[in-house]
Design a protein around this motif. Sequence first.
Motif, PDB file in Angstrom:
ATOM      1  N   MET A   1       0.848  -1.163   0.000  1.00  0.00           N
ATOM      2  CA  MET A   1       0.000   0.000   0.000  1.00  0.00           C
ATOM      3  C   MET A   1       0.904   1.240   0.000  1.00  0.00           C
ATOM      4  SD  MET A   1      -3.018   1.039   2.712  1.00  0.00           S
ATOM      5  CE  MET A   1      -3.545  -0.633   2.805  1.00  0.00           C
ATOM      6  N   SER A   2       0.541   2.219  -0.821  1.00  0.00           N
ATOM      7  CA  SER A   2       1.370   3.420  -0.917  1.00  0.00           C
ATOM      8  C   SER A   2       1.172   4.323   0.306  1.00  0.00           C
ATOM      9  CB  SER A   2       1.010   4.208  -2.179  1.00  0.00           C
ATOM     10  OG  SER A   2      -0.223   4.893  -2.005  1.00  0.00           O
ATOM     11  N   THR A   3       2.135   5.204   0.508  1.00  0.00           N
ATOM     12  CA  THR A   3       2.054   6.147   1.619  1.00  0.00           C
ATOM     13  C   THR A   3       0.803   7.005   1.500  1.00  0.00           C
ATOM     14  OG1 THR A   3       4.456   6.210   1.744  1.00  0.00           O
ATOM     15  CG2 THR A   3       3.282   7.997   2.815  1.00  0.00           C
ATOM     16  N   ASN A   4       0.478   7.439   0.281  1.00  0.00           N
ATOM     17  CA  ASN A   4      -0.721   8.256   0.081  1.00  0.00           C
ATOM     18  C   ASN A   4      -1.988   7.502   0.464  1.00  0.00           C
ATOM     19  OD1 ASN A   4       0.750  10.470  -0.800  1.00  0.00           O
ATOM     20  ND2 ASN A   4       0.509   9.967  -2.960  1.00  0.00           N
ATOM     21  N   GLU A   5      -2.029   6.218   0.118  1.00  0.00           N
ATOM     22  CA  GLU A   5      -3.190   5.398   0.483  1.00  0.00           C
ATOM     23  C   GLU A   5      -3.291   5.241   1.990  1.00  0.00           C
ATOM     24  OE1 GLU A   5      -3.736   2.353  -3.272  1.00  0.00           O
ATOM     25  OE2 GLU A   5      -2.061   2.013  -1.899  1.00  0.00           O
ATOM     26  N   VAL A   6      -2.162   5.026   2.643  1.00  0.00           N
ATOM     27  CA  VAL A   6      -2.152   4.881   4.100  1.00  0.00           C
ATOM     28  C   VAL A   6      -2.648   6.156   4.756  1.00  0.00           C
ATOM     29  CG1 VAL A   6      -0.646   4.630   6.109  1.00  0.00           C
ATOM     30  CG2 VAL A   6      -0.357   3.118   4.152  1.00  0.00           C
ATOM     31  N   MET A   7      -2.146   7.299   4.305  1.00  0.00           N
ATOM     32  CA  MET A   7      -2.549   8.573   4.899  1.00  0.00           C
ATOM     33  C   MET A   7      -4.034   8.854   4.648  1.00  0.00           C
ATOM     34  SD  MET A   7       0.043   9.354   6.567  1.00  0.00           S
ATOM     35  CE  MET A   7      -0.567  10.896   7.210  1.00  0.00           C
ATOM     36  N   ALA A   8      -4.534   8.484   3.478  1.00  0.00           N
ATOM     37  CA  ALA A   8      -5.964   8.655   3.180  1.00  0.00           C
ATOM     38  C   ALA A   8      -6.806   7.774   4.099  1.00  0.00           C
ATOM     39  CB  ALA A   8      -6.245   8.323   1.715  1.00  0.00           C
ATOM     40  N   ARG A   9      -6.355   6.546   4.333  1.00  0.00           N
ATOM     41  CA  ARG A   9      -7.083   5.651   5.224  1.00  0.00           C
ATOM     42  C   ARG A   9      -7.054   6.147   6.665  1.00  0.00           C
ATOM     43  NH1 ARG A   9      -5.771  -0.509   3.911  1.00  0.00           N
ATOM     44  NH2 ARG A   9      -7.422  -0.749   5.446  1.00  0.00           N
ATOM     45  N   LEU A  10      -5.904   6.698   7.088  1.00  0.00           N
ATOM     46  CA  LEU A  10      -5.829   7.268   8.430  1.00  0.00           C
ATOM     47  C   LEU A  10      -6.783   8.454   8.562  1.00  0.00           C
ATOM     48  CD1 LEU A  10      -1.998   7.181   9.176  1.00  0.00           C
ATOM     49  CD2 LEU A  10      -3.792   5.943  10.407  1.00  0.00           C
ATOM     50  N   GLY A  11      -6.827   9.294   7.550  1.00  0.00           N
ATOM     51  CA  GLY A  11      -7.754  10.424   7.564  1.00  0.00           C
ATOM     52  C   GLY A  11      -9.200   9.963   7.639  1.00  0.00           C
ATOM     53  N   ALA A  12      -9.535   8.909   6.903  1.00  0.00           N
ATOM     54  CA  ALA A  12     -10.898   8.370   6.931  1.00  0.00           C
ATOM     55  C   ALA A  12     -11.221   7.790   8.305  1.00  0.00           C
ATOM     56  CB  ALA A  12     -11.060   7.298   5.852  1.00  0.00           C
ATOM     57  N   ALA A  13     -10.241   7.146   8.930  1.00  0.00           N
ATOM     58  CA  ALA A  13     -10.457   6.588  10.270  1.00  0.00           C
ATOM     59  C   ALA A  13     -10.702   7.699  11.284  1.00  0.00           C
ATOM     60  CB  ALA A  13      -9.268   5.734  10.689  1.00  0.00           C
ATOM     61  N   VAL A  14      -9.914   8.771  11.193  1.00  0.00           N
ATOM     62  CA  VAL A  14     -10.103   9.905  12.101  1.00  0.00           C
ATOM     63  C   VAL A  14     -11.479  10.508  11.898  1.00  0.00           C
ATOM     64  CG1 VAL A  14      -9.317  12.252  12.620  1.00  0.00           C
ATOM     65  CG2 VAL A  14      -7.651  10.412  12.345  1.00  0.00           C
ATOM     66  N   SER A  15     -11.891  10.652  10.647  1.00  0.00           N
ATOM     67  CA  SER A  15     -13.209  11.197  10.347  1.00  0.00           C
ATOM     68  C   SER A  15     -14.319  10.316  10.919  1.00  0.00           C
ATOM     69  CB  SER A  15     -13.377  11.337   8.831  1.00  0.00           C
ATOM     70  OG  SER A  15     -14.642  11.840   8.518  1.00  0.00           O
ATOM     71  N   ALA A  16     -14.181   9.010  10.740  1.00  0.00           N
ATOM     72  CA  ALA A  16     -15.183   8.070  11.258  1.00  0.00           C
ATOM     73  C   ALA A  16     -15.253   8.143  12.776  1.00  0.00           C
ATOM     74  CB  ALA A  16     -14.867   6.648  10.801  1.00  0.00           C
ATOM     75  N   LEU A  17     -14.099   8.205  13.427  1.00  0.00           N
ATOM     76  CA  LEU A  17     -14.087   8.296  14.892  1.00  0.00           C
ATOM     77  C   LEU A  17     -14.672   9.616  15.362  1.00  0.00           C
ATOM     78  CD1 LEU A  17     -10.630   6.709  15.639  1.00  0.00           C
ATOM     79  CD2 LEU A  17     -12.861   5.799  16.295  1.00  0.00           C
ATOM     80  N   GLY A  18     -14.458  10.669  14.581  1.00  0.00           N
ATOM     81  CA  GLY A  18     -15.028  11.965  14.927  1.00  0.00           C
ATOM     82  C   GLY A  18     -16.543  11.958  14.911  1.00  0.00           C
ATOM     83  N   ASP A  19     -17.129  11.036  14.158  1.00  0.00           N
ATOM     84  CA  ASP A  19     -18.588  10.928  14.076  1.00  0.00           C
ATOM     85  C   ASP A  19     -19.195  10.175  15.258  1.00  0.00           C
ATOM     86  OD1 ASP A  19     -18.556  12.303  11.681  1.00  0.00           O
ATOM     87  OD2 ASP A  19     -18.640  10.489  10.442  1.00  0.00           O
ATOM     88  N   VAL A  20     -18.367   9.530  16.060  1.00  0.00           N
ATOM     89  CA  VAL A  20     -18.870   8.769  17.208  1.00  0.00           C
ATOM     90  C   VAL A  20     -19.238   9.753  18.321  1.00  0.00           C
ATOM     91  CG1 VAL A  20     -18.306   7.061  18.977  1.00  0.00           C
ATOM     92  CG2 VAL A  20     -17.490   6.746  16.634  1.00  0.00           C
ATOM     93  N   ASP A  21     -20.488   9.686  18.760  1.00  0.00           N
ATOM     94  CA  ASP A  21     -20.969  10.549  19.845  1.00  0.00           C
ATOM     95  C   ASP A  21     -21.673   9.671  20.870  1.00  0.00           C
ATOM     96  OD1 ASP A  21     -21.930  12.497  21.528  1.00  0.00           O
ATOM     97  OD2 ASP A  21     -23.273  13.411  20.047  1.00  0.00           O
ATOM     98  N   VAL A  22     -20.883   9.089  21.746  1.00  0.00           N
ATOM     99  CA  VAL A  22     -21.412   8.164  22.745  1.00  0.00           C
ATOM    100  C   VAL A  22     -22.409   8.871  23.664  1.00  0.00           C
ATOM    101  CG1 VAL A  22     -20.765   6.624  24.657  1.00  0.00           C
ATOM    102  CG2 VAL A  22     -19.359   6.720  22.613  1.00  0.00           C
ATOM    103  N   SER A  23     -22.236  10.179  23.852  1.00  0.00           N
ATOM    104  CA  SER A  23     -23.166  10.917  24.727  1.00  0.00           C
ATOM    105  C   SER A  23     -24.585  10.913  24.172  1.00  0.00           C
ATOM    106  CB  SER A  23     -22.680  12.352  24.945  1.00  0.00           C
ATOM    107  OG  SER A  23     -22.751  13.102  23.745  1.00  0.00           O
ATOM    108  N   ALA A  24     -24.733  10.683  22.875  1.00  0.00           N
ATOM    109  CA  ALA A  24     -26.060  10.645  22.264  1.00  0.00           C
ATOM    110  C   ALA A  24     -26.704   9.260  22.354  1.00  0.00           C
ATOM    111  CB  ALA A  24     -25.980  11.077  20.803  1.00  0.00           C
ATOM    112  N   TRP A  25     -25.922   8.262  22.760  1.00  0.00           N
ATOM    113  CA  TRP A  25     -26.455   6.912  22.875  1.00  0.00           C
ATOM    114  C   TRP A  25     -27.285   6.795  24.146  1.00  0.00           C
ATOM    115  CZ3 TRP A  25     -21.805   3.124  21.768  1.00  0.00           C
ATOM    116  CH2 TRP A  25     -21.292   3.376  20.492  1.00  0.00           C
ATOM    117  N   SER A  26     -28.338   6.018  24.048  1.00  0.00           N
ATOM    118  CA  SER A  26     -29.134   5.745  25.250  1.00  0.00           C
ATOM    119  C   SER A  26     -28.326   4.861  26.191  1.00  0.00           C
ATOM    120  CB  SER A  26     -30.438   5.031  24.877  1.00  0.00           C
ATOM    121  OG  SER A  26     -30.172   3.702  24.449  1.00  0.00           O
ATOM    122  N   GLU A  27     -28.715   4.848  27.438  1.00  0.00           N
ATOM    123  CA  GLU A  27     -28.027   4.005  28.428  1.00  0.00           C
ATOM    124  C   GLU A  27     -28.079   2.532  28.013  1.00  0.00           C
ATOM    125  OE1 GLU A  27     -25.647   4.227  31.777  1.00  0.00           O
ATOM    126  OE2 GLU A  27     -26.638   5.851  30.740  1.00  0.00           O
TER     127      GLU A  27
END
Length: 68
Positions: A1-27
């Motif tokens: 996998m190229s460095t650019n692909e790795v960095m793109a995947r890392l960016g996508a992972a950060v974005s996905a994690l940024g969408d997690v809002d556990v405070s909005a989940w019910s108990e």
Amino acid sequence: MSTNEVMARLGAAVSALGDVDVSAWSEDTLNEQLGELSAALVALDSVLSRVAGEVRARGLRIEEPISA
């Protein structure tokens, strides 16, 4: 996998994690997902620690970006 692909995947992972809002989940939802969430967080911690360790082993520092 190229460095650019790795960095793109890392960016996508950060974005996905940024969408997690556990405070909005019910108990109930949080309790139902706690085992899987815990396993994911432990795995992430392990991988992040490994990557950070590899960077530091090359004599480099990991610094927080300066915000504008």
